[in-house]
Design a protein around this motif. Sequence first.
Motif, PDB file in Angstrom:
ATOM      1  N   LEU A  49       0.863  -1.096  -0.038  1.00  0.00           N
ATOM      2  CA  LEU A  49       0.040   0.027  -0.050  1.00  0.00           C
ATOM      3  C   LEU A  49       0.885   1.377  -0.028  1.00  0.00           C
ATOM      4  O   LEU A  49       0.452   2.212  -0.882  1.00  0.00           O
ATOM      5  CB  LEU A  49      -0.979   0.154   1.157  1.00  0.00           C
ATOM      6  CG  LEU A  49      -2.080  -1.025   1.104  1.00  0.00           C
ATOM      7  CD1 LEU A  49      -2.775  -0.970   2.312  1.00  0.00           C
ATOM      8  CD2 LEU A  49      -2.993  -0.648   0.011  1.00  0.00           C
ATOM      9  N   ILE A  50       2.083   1.148   0.706  1.00  0.00           N
ATOM     10  CA  ILE A  50       2.724   2.263   0.641  1.00  0.00           C
ATOM     11  C   ILE A  50       3.527   2.583  -0.551  1.00  0.00           C
ATOM     12  O   ILE A  50       3.530   3.733  -1.078  1.00  0.00           O
ATOM     13  CB  ILE A  50       3.868   2.091   1.981  1.00  0.00           C
ATOM     14  CG1 ILE A  50       3.433   2.262   3.286  1.00  0.00           C
ATOM     15  CG2 ILE A  50       5.155   3.108   1.717  1.00  0.00           C
ATOM     16  CD1 ILE A  50       4.347   1.865   4.357  1.00  0.00           C
ATOM     17  N   THR A  51       3.667   1.451  -1.143  1.00  0.00           N
ATOM     18  CA  THR A  51       4.464   1.675  -2.447  1.00  0.00           C
ATOM     19  C   THR A  51       3.336   2.272  -3.495  1.00  0.00           C
ATOM     20  O   THR A  51       3.766   2.884  -4.304  1.00  0.00           O
ATOM     21  CB  THR A  51       4.875   0.142  -3.002  1.00  0.00           C
ATOM     22  OG1 THR A  51       5.629  -0.467  -2.015  1.00  0.00           O
ATOM     23  CG2 THR A  51       5.563   0.237  -4.461  1.00  0.00           C
ATOM     24  N   LYS A  52       2.078   1.733  -3.513  1.00  0.00           N
ATOM     25  CA  LYS A  52       1.256   2.128  -4.426  1.00  0.00           C
ATOM     26  C   LYS A  52       0.736   3.484  -4.394  1.00  0.00           C
ATOM     27  O   LYS A  52       0.622   4.321  -5.292  1.00  0.00           O
ATOM     28  CB  LYS A  52      -0.124   1.021  -4.518  1.00  0.00           C
ATOM     29  CG  LYS A  52      -0.992   1.573  -5.573  1.00  0.00           C
ATOM     30  CD  LYS A  52      -0.371   1.054  -6.899  1.00  0.00           C
ATOM     31  CE  LYS A  52      -1.300   1.742  -7.930  1.00  0.00           C
ATOM     32  NZ  LYS A  52      -0.723   3.195  -8.072  1.00  0.00           N
ATOM     33  N   VAL A 184      -1.874  -5.286  -7.755  1.00  0.00           N
ATOM     34  CA  VAL A 184      -2.104  -5.306  -9.117  1.00  0.00           C
ATOM     35  C   VAL A 184      -1.696  -3.730  -9.857  1.00  0.00           C
ATOM     36  O   VAL A 184      -0.993  -3.765 -10.974  1.00  0.00           O
ATOM     37  CB  VAL A 184      -3.709  -5.362  -9.470  1.00  0.00           C
ATOM     38  CG1 VAL A 184      -4.158  -4.935 -10.912  1.00  0.00           C
ATOM     39  CG2 VAL A 184      -4.178  -6.835  -9.001  1.00  0.00           C
ATOM     40  N   GLY A 185      -1.970  -2.942  -8.872  1.00  0.00           N
ATOM     41  CA  GLY A 185      -1.442  -1.378  -9.208  1.00  0.00           C
ATOM     42  C   GLY A 185      -0.186  -1.225  -9.476  1.00  0.00           C
ATOM     43  O   GLY A 185       0.514  -0.695 -10.544  1.00  0.00           O
ATOM     44  N   VAL A 186       0.632  -1.661  -8.568  1.00  0.00           N
ATOM     45  CA  VAL A 186       2.178  -1.366  -8.427  1.00  0.00           C
ATOM     46  C   VAL A 186       2.734  -2.462  -9.624  1.00  0.00           C
ATOM     47  O   VAL A 186       3.575  -1.774 -10.428  1.00  0.00           O
ATOM     48  CB  VAL A 186       2.766  -1.891  -7.216  1.00  0.00           C
ATOM     49  CG1 VAL A 186       4.429  -2.052  -7.419  1.00  0.00           C
ATOM     50  CG2 VAL A 186       2.503  -1.155  -6.067  1.00  0.00           C
ATOM     51  N   THR A 187       2.208  -3.474  -9.756  1.00  0.00           N
ATOM     52  CA  THR A 187       2.741  -4.502 -11.096  1.00  0.00           C
ATOM     53  C   THR A 187       2.629  -3.599 -12.454  1.00  0.00           C
ATOM     54  O   THR A 187       3.486  -3.575 -13.436  1.00  0.00           O
ATOM     55  CB  THR A 187       2.184  -5.592 -11.015  1.00  0.00           C
ATOM     56  OG1 THR A 187       2.566  -6.372  -9.862  1.00  0.00           O
ATOM     57  CG2 THR A 187       2.807  -6.628 -12.265  1.00  0.00           C
ATOM     58  N   GLY A 188       1.181  -3.127 -12.472  1.00  0.00           N
ATOM     59  CA  GLY A 188       1.007  -2.252 -13.949  1.00  0.00           C
ATOM     60  C   GLY A 188       1.863  -1.254 -14.022  1.00  0.00           C
ATOM     61  O   GLY A 188       2.380  -0.988 -15.281  1.00  0.00           O
ATOM     62  N   ILE A 189       1.956  -0.438 -13.230  1.00  0.00           N
ATOM     63  CA  ILE A 189       3.031   0.821 -13.316  1.00  0.00           C
ATOM     64  C   ILE A 189       4.312   0.390 -13.417  1.00  0.00           C
ATOM     65  O   ILE A 189       4.907   1.034 -14.460  1.00  0.00           O
ATOM     66  CB  ILE A 189       2.651   1.524 -11.906  1.00  0.00           C
ATOM     67  CG1 ILE A 189       1.166   2.140 -11.735  1.00  0.00           C
ATOM     68  CG2 ILE A 189       3.755   2.829 -12.266  1.00  0.00           C
ATOM     69  CD1 ILE A 189       0.757   3.293 -12.760  1.00  0.00           C
ATOM     70  N   ILE A 190       4.692  -0.616 -12.876  1.00  0.00           N
ATOM     71  CA  ILE A 190       6.399  -0.736 -12.877  1.00  0.00           C
ATOM     72  C   ILE A 190       6.581  -1.500 -14.104  1.00  0.00           C
ATOM     73  O   ILE A 190       7.602  -0.928 -14.880  1.00  0.00           O
ATOM     74  CB  ILE A 190       6.726  -2.021 -11.755  1.00  0.00           C
ATOM     75  CG1 ILE A 190       6.787  -0.991 -10.399  1.00  0.00           C
ATOM     76  CG2 ILE A 190       8.088  -2.103 -12.110  1.00  0.00           C
ATOM     77  CD1 ILE A 190       7.483   0.057 -10.049  1.00  0.00           C
ATOM     78  N   LEU A 191       5.641  -2.230 -14.528  1.00  0.00           N
ATOM     79  CA  LEU A 191       5.952  -2.944 -15.955  1.00  0.00           C
ATOM     80  C   LEU A 191       5.878  -1.877 -17.251  1.00  0.00           C
ATOM     81  O   LEU A 191       6.522  -1.852 -18.103  1.00  0.00           O
ATOM     82  CB  LEU A 191       5.023  -4.118 -16.305  1.00  0.00           C
ATOM     83  CG  LEU A 191       5.076  -5.278 -15.451  1.00  0.00           C
ATOM     84  CD1 LEU A 191       4.208  -6.230 -15.713  1.00  0.00           C
ATOM     85  CD2 LEU A 191       6.512  -5.901 -15.989  1.00  0.00           C
ATOM     86  N   SER A 192       4.771  -0.993 -16.802  1.00  0.00           N
ATOM     87  CA  SER A 192       4.605   0.103 -17.886  1.00  0.00           C
ATOM     88  C   SER A 192       5.730   1.093 -18.081  1.00  0.00           C
ATOM     89  O   SER A 192       6.411   1.218 -19.182  1.00  0.00           O
ATOM     90  CB  SER A 192       3.444   0.912 -17.779  1.00  0.00           C
ATOM     91  OG  SER A 192       3.341   1.675 -16.500  1.00  0.00           O
ATOM     92  N   VAL A 193       6.476   1.349 -16.939  1.00  0.00           N
ATOM     93  CA  VAL A 193       7.197   2.456 -16.990  1.00  0.00           C
ATOM     94  C   VAL A 193       8.611   1.760 -17.422  1.00  0.00           C
ATOM     95  O   VAL A 193       9.583   2.300 -18.146  1.00  0.00           O
ATOM     96  CB  VAL A 193       7.680   3.270 -15.667  1.00  0.00           C
ATOM     97  CG1 VAL A 193       6.667   3.980 -15.263  1.00  0.00           C
ATOM     98  CG2 VAL A 193       7.948   2.274 -14.507  1.00  0.00           C
ATOM     99  N   TRP A 194       8.860   0.325 -17.038  1.00  0.00           N
ATOM    100  CA  TRP A 194      10.094  -0.186 -17.453  1.00  0.00           C
ATOM    101  C   TRP A 194       9.942  -0.489 -19.070  1.00  0.00           C
ATOM    102  O   TRP A 194      11.109  -0.610 -19.742  1.00  0.00           O
ATOM    103  CB  TRP A 194      10.052  -1.492 -16.800  1.00  0.00           C
ATOM    104  CG  TRP A 194      11.267  -1.107 -15.477  1.00  0.00           C
ATOM    105  CD1 TRP A 194      10.794  -1.347 -14.335  1.00  0.00           C
ATOM    106  CD2 TRP A 194      12.555  -1.088 -15.450  1.00  0.00           C
ATOM    107  NE1 TRP A 194      11.730  -1.309 -13.504  1.00  0.00           N
ATOM    108  CE2 TRP A 194      13.019  -1.101 -14.308  1.00  0.00           C
ATOM    109  CE3 TRP A 194      13.432  -0.946 -16.568  1.00  0.00           C
ATOM    110  CZ2 TRP A 194      14.381  -0.669 -13.697  1.00  0.00           C
ATOM    111  CZ3 TRP A 194      14.815  -0.507 -16.165  1.00  0.00           C
ATOM    112  CH2 TRP A 194      15.198  -0.314 -14.917  1.00  0.00           C
ATOM    113  N   GLN A 268       9.373   2.307   0.736  1.00  0.00           N
ATOM    114  CA  GLN A 268       9.946   3.584   0.155  1.00  0.00           C
ATOM    115  C   GLN A 268      11.494   3.372  -0.469  1.00  0.00           C
ATOM    116  O   GLN A 268      11.659   4.252  -1.238  1.00  0.00           O
ATOM    117  CB  GLN A 268      10.490   4.388   1.672  1.00  0.00           C
ATOM    118  CG  GLN A 268      10.485   5.655   1.333  1.00  0.00           C
ATOM    119  CD  GLN A 268       9.543   6.761   1.105  1.00  0.00           C
ATOM    120  OE1 GLN A 268       8.669   6.355   0.989  1.00  0.00           O
ATOM    121  NE2 GLN A 268      10.008   8.137   1.030  1.00  0.00           N
ATOM    122  N   SER A 269      11.929   2.261   0.210  1.00  0.00           N
ATOM    123  CA  SER A 269      13.304   2.340  -0.705  1.00  0.00           C
ATOM    124  C   SER A 269      13.081   1.755  -2.206  1.00  0.00           C
ATOM    125  O   SER A 269      13.641   2.083  -2.993  1.00  0.00           O
ATOM    126  CB  SER A 269      14.067   0.953  -0.158  1.00  0.00           C
ATOM    127  OG  SER A 269      14.362   1.344   1.333  1.00  0.00           O
TER     128      SER A 269
END
Length: 487
Positions: A49-52, A184-194, A268-269
Amino acid sequence: MAMHDTSPNLNSTGSQKDKTPAVPPQDVFSYEAAEVSFVGVSWQGAAILITKFQIGLGVLSLPSTFHVLGFFPGLLCFVVLALMTGISGYVCGNARLYYPQLHNIGDAAELLFGRGARELIGVIYYVYLALVSGAAMLTTSVALNTLSDHGFCTTGFVGFICAVAFLMGTGFRSLEKVSWLGWVGVTGIILSVWTVAIACLVQDRPTAAPSAGPVDLDIRALPNTTFPQAMSAISNQLFAVGASGTFFSISAEMKQPELFTRSLICGQSFIIITDIIIASIVYGKVGQYLASPALGSAGLLIKKISYGIALPGLIVTAVLYSHIAGKYCFVRILRGTPDLQSNTVKHWTVWIGSMLLTATLGFIMVGVVPFFDDFLSLVGALLNPVLTNIIPGLMILFYVAERPTKYNSGIPRDTVAAAMDARHWLLRALDGFRRGWKTSVVIAMAAFIILTGAIIIVAGTYATVVNIQVSYAAGDVSTVFTCADDS
């Protein structure tokens, strides 16, 4: 709560107060059996949740801040802001170990300055959440316009996302149920920016650059900009890592809030490392030909692919921020009543009404403010510093003054007024310089965080307003509630 200071408890006139039995403040949610349980988030769920909450819209605008500020100053500025918000996140997330009655940053303001401060900061917090939810709706409309080649009215797309955020956010009343959306949200954003970063690495020349001849990326190691542009970029960077005010709400629903620090370090890291790598790659390969948002920086095909991958993550951002904002209203209205954790008509009426109000407010804000970078800058300048710098910095000073101990029962009711007297605890905090160099460093750090926040509020808001005026004068901003393509 028992304090290390054993001096008599004095009121503002200096007379000793009558001693009354200490009644500790109660946790806002019951840990015992209840019809509706709000305490179930694991430390892993809290980390995601913090990450997202931190990663999402901000990373999409971060590369452009390196171009405005210059790469090295921009990178240094981002690291400093990330460290400050990390400290603020630690203060916010662990506050309930000392004061279990805290559910949100408005409660913290009440602890510092009284009920009036609770209402003021509470409104700022709620508006911030609604604005970010609206920004997520705006970005999602960009994604839908990109994928459909503007197959529908932009305001219609925003309305659709608004409805999705309302329905999904309302359907899950506890963060434990919502936390899986974070994955789901973190995975989607990370894959898209990469996807965009890799595409930028392999392309011969930026898509937006001239098709022939030499390409000047105008990579700036040092700044070449105006003051308003620089402050707007700094505000954008703060927005990228400025969700620490929400950490009260995450901690309030954790099964083991004492593990919050572990969640914060993991989340955060990951955020800081990812943001720096992605922004550096994209800026280094695209330079001045950056798109806004950054997912459009590698050409139309990659733009469609990346937005398709990011779409679930963008929707989740709108859902999560709408949920947290609705939860603030819900708890504010029903706190201390049996309806808070009971399936009553009042419970459901307040919950649905809170979510409906939040989603509608986000929709209206997006319609009235139809631009991306300046929108994030305005939120980052006007509201973020209050939640990430001012209140957390003052809380650090409050801790220095009161020296609370963990896992106690809280501040006794008869000493709340004295604890809230800013004249008393601020003076005691400043007196902490006499305790040694460690306490002096903590006080100086708190002062730096507060001062930085104040500067960003004043200078950043001024700069963003100037930039918005320039954009309107140049005709770069569309009309309100427009159907025009925003992709």
